[in-house]
Design an enzyme around this catalytic site. Structure first.
Site, mmCIF file in Angstrom:
data_model
loop_
_atom_site.group_PDB
_atom_site.id
_atom_site.type_symbol
_atom_site.label_atom_id
_atom_site.label_comp_id
_atom_site.label_asym_id
_atom_site.label_seq_id
_atom_site.Cartn_x
_atom_site.Cartn_y
_atom_site.Cartn_z
ATOM 1 N N GLU A 249 0.845 -1.195 0.000
ATOM 2 C CA GLU A 249 0.000 0.000 0.000
ATOM 3 C C GLU A 249 0.877 1.240 0.000
ATOM 4 O O GLU A 249 1.981 1.227 0.553
ATOM 5 C CB GLU A 249 -0.865 0.056 1.267
ATOM 6 C CG GLU A 249 -1.705 -1.161 1.540
ATOM 7 C CD GLU A 249 -2.237 -1.184 2.965
ATOM 8 O OE1 GLU A 249 -3.054 -2.073 3.246
ATOM 9 O OE2 GLU A 249 -1.828 -0.325 3.784
ATOM 10 N N LYS A 251 2.349 4.442 1.413
ATOM 11 C CA LYS A 251 2.512 4.954 2.781
ATOM 12 C C LYS A 251 2.425 6.475 2.725
ATOM 13 O O LYS A 251 3.380 7.152 2.384
ATOM 14 C CB LYS A 251 3.845 4.515 3.389
ATOM 15 C CG LYS A 251 3.932 4.895 4.860
ATOM 16 C CD LYS A 251 5.255 4.527 5.479
ATOM 17 C CE LYS A 251 5.211 4.759 6.985
ATOM 18 N NZ LYS A 251 4.716 6.068 7.386
ATOM 19 N N ARG A 256 -1.911 9.191 11.161
ATOM 20 C CA ARG A 256 -2.649 7.938 11.257
ATOM 21 C C ARG A 256 -3.892 8.159 12.115
ATOM 22 O O ARG A 256 -3.829 8.791 13.167
ATOM 23 C CB ARG A 256 -1.772 6.842 11.859
ATOM 24 C CG ARG A 256 -2.456 5.469 11.836
ATOM 25 C CD ARG A 256 -1.480 4.385 12.169
ATOM 26 N NE ARG A 256 -2.126 3.085 12.264
ATOM 27 C CZ ARG A 256 -1.471 1.956 12.520
ATOM 28 N NH1 ARG A 256 -0.161 1.974 12.703
ATOM 29 N NH2 ARG A 256 -2.110 0.807 12.594
ATOM 30 N N PHE A 341 -7.121 2.200 4.935
ATOM 31 C CA PHE A 341 -6.372 0.988 4.582
ATOM 32 C C PHE A 341 -6.795 -0.252 5.367
ATOM 33 O O PHE A 341 -6.299 -1.348 5.109
ATOM 34 C CB PHE A 341 -4.864 1.207 4.732
ATOM 35 C CG PHE A 341 -4.401 1.648 6.097
ATOM 36 C CD1 PHE A 341 -4.322 0.753 7.149
ATOM 37 C CD2 PHE A 341 -4.026 2.964 6.319
ATOM 38 C CE1 PHE A 341 -3.884 1.150 8.399
ATOM 39 C CE2 PHE A 341 -3.585 3.385 7.567
ATOM 40 C CZ PHE A 341 -3.511 2.472 8.607
ATOM 41 N N LYS A 422 7.597 -1.608 6.661
ATOM 42 C CA LYS A 422 7.748 -0.323 5.972
ATOM 43 C C LYS A 422 8.852 -0.418 4.921
ATOM 44 O O LYS A 422 9.912 -0.980 5.177
ATOM 45 C CB LYS A 422 8.138 0.779 6.974
ATOM 46 C CG LYS A 422 7.081 1.155 7.963
ATOM 47 C CD LYS A 422 7.594 2.304 8.831
ATOM 48 C CE LYS A 422 7.473 1.967 10.291
ATOM 49 N NZ LYS A 422 8.008 3.011 11.161
#
Length: 583
Positions: A249, A251, A256, A341, A422
């Site tokens: 996905e 980032k 967040r 997400f 990540k």
């Protein structure tokens, strides 16, 4: 329980440098507490009246507290303020004032009923709820009523609590360990329940009443602890870790957010579990229109966009949204878009135990994209070249890179595991990435920096021991304004000795409760006999340090100290950087 008994334990906790001693003290305290008061005791130890998402604040500054102490003791506010300027500790002012000020006669004092924990808590809750005309006078009156009946030691902790400077630094995991010992409940079970319902006061009362932990379930309106990601520096490593296939996905460089839809209302929570709905009323409105469900818990990233071009802006631009006033102007100048997400819960169905690929499917069914709500761009890949192409596409569009996830992974609340990884553009630097470290100490400034702190001792977090280990001393990258801000942020956290959760060979001029998190970059990670981070992990008796560390200018106010870069991550970064050829 009498408040004096709690105050004695707080004093013992404050004076110890051993975490094991801290756990024993708290265990003994919890065993003595009644179920109807244990939640209040836990909240007091944490320095809060209620869990963070309820936003209950006392709204009492030092001057107001000093007014209340003055009213209770008959000592002048001016004299007390003079004491405060010298000590910097309103708790010490209260202790000294109660010892020196006018007191009831011996007979009256003997007949006076001792303060109870519940009584102190309920009065402080009234202080927090006081609003409108005359609120300040009411707060002073309520506080002075407590101080007038308190012993000097009790007054010290009441005063510190009301101004938000309790200085205990007791971690959530320390409290969980003590609750486990006190009530014979599985520590792992308590941790799981805490991840689902992170209200330690409620959890303490639950186990004190002998109720099963299985009753605690995911609940719309109560934020869960977010799942966290590890990091790697190449697509091939990431795919190997994830079993050969990854959902990747974008980032996004934003904030967040955990979004809760319940009975027609929307709540937005930060990664620190604070209610930030007031900062994003436009996002809340857009969620109501986009999410086709009665109840839901979703996760996403709120991103600032340029109102003229629609291009994504850096995370820092969202800070304009945090002001409680002028929100309408900030919405116009810094519009925000939500990229979703994950879907954790929908209409009675707990999805956290379902695989990610299923949660993604349900997310696309529940969300109608458009306006200011979108599903984060994603794809499923089994080849490193394809992941790299997607990575470069993401970076070129202004994102930080990718989050790569196992398609079969469940949602592990509060966990930082290898199911989420990540893959960021920063990994191209020599040190591979920036790190988020916790300020545990400081060194006095000289010359232009006299009167402030000139450098800071920073530490990484080890979740396996719940301790912080030093990794660098940083003085570069700070502007004059940064140094002033750091000083002001850290003064309330100043303590007279090393905190029990900090392991350090270095001796700074000042120690702090580990709370402030800042972002740092450096030239490389090196072996160091001076720092305690990962001692023995690479070479016997030697730790890791960051060479030429520099503050990036980013304050990680969105992170708890336990969300900082871990010692394990630093070992992995050290091992990976060896593969990067020098030029």
């Amino acid at each position: 329980m009498q408040f004096g008994e709690l105050a004695k334990v707080l004093a013992a906790v404050e004076s110890t440098t051993q975490r094991t001693t801290m756990v024993k003290l708290l265990t003994s305290l919890f065993k003595k507490a009644k179920p109807e008061e244990i939640d209040k005791i836990v909240y007091f130890i944490l320095g809060d009246l209620r869990p963070p998402w309820e936003g209950v604040e006392l709204g009492v500054a030092e001057k107001l507290c000093i007014r209340a102490i003055s009213k209770a003791t008959g000592l002048s506010a001016a004299e007390l303020e003079g004491w405060y300027k010298k000590s910097g500790d309103v708790g010490e002012v209260a202790r000294r004032a109660l010892a020196a000020g006018k007191r009831p006669t011996l007979l009256a004092f003997a007949q006076q009923k001792p303060l109870e924990v519940a009584e102190v808590y309920d009065t402080l809750l009234k202080v927090a709820k006081a609003a409108g005309e005359g609120a300040q006078d009411l707060k002073v009156s309520l506080l002075s009523s407590l101080f007038s009946r308190a012993s000097p030691e009790e007054a010290k902790y009441i005063a510190r609590f009301v101004v938000g400077k309790l200085r205990l630094g007791v971690a959530d995991m320390t409290l969980i360990e003590a609750l486990s010992e006190a009530f014979g409940v599985s520590k792992e079970g308590l941790e799981r329940a805490y991840h689902v319902y992170p209200d330690l006061g409620r959890l303490a009362r639950h186990v004190a009443e002998g109720r099963p932990l299985e009753e605690i379930k995911i609940t719309p309106g109560v934020p869960v602890l977010p799942m966290l990601a590890q990091r790697l520096s190449s697509a091939s490593e990431i795919l190997a870790k994830l079993g050969g296939t990854a959902i990747c996905e974008y980032k996004y460089d934003g904030e967040r957010a955990q979004i809760h839809l319940r009975e027609g209302s929307v709540k937005i929570f930060s990664r620190r579990l604070e209610d930030i709905t007031h900062a994003y009323p436009d996002v809340a409105k857009a969620v109501k229109e986009a999410v086709k469900a009665r109840e839901a818990i979703l996760e996403g990233e709120i991103v600032a966009v340029d109102p003229d071009t629609g291009e994504m802006l850096p995370f820092q631009e969202l800070m304009h949204r945090k002001r409680k006033h002028d929100v309408a102007e900030a919405m116009e100048a810094y519009p925000a878009v939500l990229y979703l997400f994950d879907l954790l819960y929908v209409d009675g169905e707990d999805l956290t135990t379902q695989p990610l690929i299923y949660r993604r499917l349900r997310l696309s069914e529940v969300v109608e994209e458009g306006g200011d709500v979108y599903i984060a761009k994603w794809g499923m890949f089994d080849g490193a070249e394809d992941v790299d192409l997607f990575f470069h596409e993401a970076v070129s569009l202004g994102t930080e890179g990718l989050i790569c996830k196992s398609p079969t992974s469940t949602y592990e609340m509060g966990a930082r595991g290898w199911n989420w990884i990540k893959y960021k553009r920063d990994y191209r630097s020599e040190m591979i990435d920036t790190v988020d470290l916790v300020v545990v100490g400081a060194f006095h400034g000289r010359g232009k920096r006299a009167g402030l702190y000139g450098a800071f001792l920073l530490a990484a977090y080890d979740p396996s021991t719940d301790m912080f280990y030093t990794v660098c001393k940083v003085g570069s990258g700070f502007t004059d304004a940064d140094l002033r801000r750091m000083y002001d942020m850290l003064q309330p956290l100043k303590i007279p000795h090393r905190h029990p959760r900090v392991v350090s060979k270095m001796q700074p001029d000042v120690w702090f409760v580990p709370q402030v998190v800042i972002e740092v970059i450096g030239a490389e990670i090196t072996l160091s006999p001076l720092h305690t981070c990962c001692i023995g992990a690479v070479k016997p008796g030697v730790g890791l340090a960051i060479r030429f560390p520099r503050f990036t200018g980013r304050y990680r106010t969105d992170k708890r100290p336990e969300d900082a870069t871990t010692t394990k991550e630093l070992v992995e970064m050290y091992q990976r950087q060896k593969k990067v050829p020098t030029t």
